[in-house]
Motif scaffolding. Structure first.
Motif, PDB file in Angstrom:
ATOM      1  N   GLU A  37      33.530  42.564  30.566  1.00 50.61           N
ATOM      2  CA  GLU A  37      34.399  43.195  31.564  1.00 50.61           C
ATOM      3  C   GLU A  37      34.979  44.503  31.035  1.00 50.61           C
ATOM      4  OE1 GLU A  37      37.059  40.562  29.149  1.00 50.61           O
ATOM      5  OE2 GLU A  37      35.092  40.297  30.036  1.00 50.61           O
ATOM      6  N   ASP A  41      34.268  48.111  32.669  1.00 49.32           N
ATOM      7  CA  ASP A  41      35.452  48.824  33.141  1.00 49.32           C
ATOM      8  C   ASP A  41      35.528  50.225  32.564  1.00 49.32           C
ATOM      9  OD1 ASP A  41      37.923  48.937  34.627  1.00 49.32           O
ATOM     10  OD2 ASP A  41      38.963  48.786  32.700  1.00 49.32           O
ATOM     11  N   ASP A  78      38.614  36.500  36.738  1.00 46.81           N
ATOM     12  CA  ASP A  78      38.297  35.428  37.670  1.00 46.81           C
ATOM     13  C   ASP A  78      36.926  35.652  38.290  1.00 46.81           C
ATOM     14  OD1 ASP A  78      40.890  34.183  37.473  1.00 46.81           O
ATOM     15  OD2 ASP A  78      41.667  35.861  38.658  1.00 46.81           O
ATOM     16  N   VAL A  80      34.386  35.639  41.271  1.00 49.49           N
ATOM     17  CA  VAL A  80      34.491  35.777  42.723  1.00 49.49           C
ATOM     18  C   VAL A  80      33.079  35.670  43.297  1.00 49.49           C
ATOM     19  CG1 VAL A  80      35.206  37.252  44.631  1.00 49.49           C
ATOM     20  CG2 VAL A  80      36.502  37.291  42.486  1.00 49.49           C
ATOM     21  N   ASP A  82      31.215  36.106  46.234  1.00 52.55           N
ATOM     22  CA  ASP A  82      31.291  36.732  47.544  1.00 52.55           C
ATOM     23  C   ASP A  82      29.921  37.318  47.864  1.00 52.55           C
ATOM     24  OD1 ASP A  82      32.532  37.538  49.860  1.00 52.55           O
ATOM     25  OD2 ASP A  82      33.937  38.916  48.909  1.00 52.55           O
ATOM     26  N   THR A  86      31.093  38.796  41.576  1.00 53.15           N
ATOM     27  CA  THR A  86      31.887  39.739  40.798  1.00 53.15           C
ATOM     28  C   THR A  86      32.873  39.015  39.889  1.00 53.15           C
ATOM     29  OG1 THR A  86      33.581  39.916  42.516  1.00 53.15           O
ATOM     30  CG2 THR A  86      31.797  41.519  42.599  1.00 53.15           C
ATOM     31  N   ARG A  88      36.836  39.541  38.833  1.00 53.94           N
ATOM     32  CA  ARG A  88      38.074  40.241  39.182  1.00 53.94           C
ATOM     33  C   ARG A  88      38.947  40.287  37.937  1.00 53.94           C
ATOM     34  NH1 ARG A  88      43.352  39.368  40.452  1.00 53.94           N
ATOM     35  NH2 ARG A  88      44.215  40.573  42.179  1.00 53.94           N
ATOM     36  N   GLU A  90      42.392  42.517  36.045  1.00 54.46           N
ATOM     37  CA  GLU A  90      43.590  43.321  36.321  1.00 54.46           C
ATOM     38  C   GLU A  90      43.635  44.476  35.331  1.00 54.46           C
ATOM     39  OE1 GLU A  90      46.220  42.919  38.586  1.00 54.46           O
ATOM     40  OE2 GLU A  90      45.121  41.301  39.569  1.00 54.46           O
ATOM     41  N   PRO A  95      43.865  45.222  40.876  1.00 49.76           N
ATOM     42  CA  PRO A  95      42.629  44.460  40.715  1.00 49.76           C
ATOM     43  C   PRO A  95      41.417  45.386  40.635  1.00 49.76           C
ATOM     44  CG  PRO A  95      43.351  44.366  42.989  1.00 49.76           C
ATOM     45  CD  PRO A  95      44.420  45.105  42.220  1.00 49.76           C
ATOM     46  N   TYR A  97      37.119  44.977  40.599  1.00 47.45           N
ATOM     47  CA  TYR A  97      36.025  44.040  40.827  1.00 47.45           C
ATOM     48  C   TYR A  97      34.751  44.588  40.193  1.00 47.45           C
ATOM     49  CZ  TYR A  97      39.192  41.787  44.053  1.00 47.45           C
ATOM     50  OH  TYR A  97      40.277  41.127  44.595  1.00 47.45           O
ATOM     51  N   PRO A  99      30.712  44.136  39.456  1.00 48.15           N
ATOM     52  CA  PRO A  99      29.542  43.473  40.060  1.00 48.15           C
ATOM     53  C   PRO A  99      28.596  42.844  39.035  1.00 48.15           C
ATOM     54  CG  PRO A  99      29.167  45.821  39.973  1.00 48.15           C
ATOM     55  CD  PRO A  99      30.554  45.590  39.431  1.00 48.15           C
TER      56      PRO A  99
END
Length: 120
Positions: A37, A41, A78, A80, A82, A86, A88, A90, A95, A97, A99
């Motif tokens: 992550e 990011d 977390d 997700v 969807d 993804t 999620r 902080e 937030p 997201y 992929p």
């Protein structure tokens, strides 16, 4: 996954993991990868899809992960499930997201709240 499923022989940060894959270094049969992550990011939001695509190519083209190997990627965030799978996280109270589902051949399959499974 957000919770470790097992203890593994070795743990690598995501950047080191993808560098070893790209150089076709041998990896242990069971491995934990952390901080993906953070790596994603670091890419600008506009360049994130391209970064994921390049990492996906390294993952698919690598011969280092063949046979009965398992790599658990542990995220500090977390899951997700969807339209696009993804993570999620902080950042600065906002937030973000990421992929991560696009890294794999098949969309990750959610096993439980903090655990999903995917094929490279």
């Amino acid at each position: 996954m957000t919770d470790r499923v097992e203890d593994t022989e070795q743990e690598l940060p995501a950047l080191a993991f993808f560098r070893r894959l790209a150089s076709t270094e041998t990896l242990p049969p069971r491995l934990t990868v952390t901080h993906l992550e953070d790596l994603l990011d670091e890419a600008d939001a506009e360049q994130r899809d391209d970064a994921v695509r390049k990492l996906s190519d390294v993952l698919r083209e690598s011969g280092s992960i063949r046979g009965p190997k398992a790599v658990q990627i542990v995220f500090d965030g977390d899951l997700v499930d969807d339209d696009v799978f993804t993570i999620r996280i902080e950042r600065g109270g906002n937030p973000v997201y990421l992929p991560v589902g696009n890294l794999f051949v098949e969309e990750p399959r959610l096993v439980e709240a903090g655990h999903a499974v995917a094929r490279k």
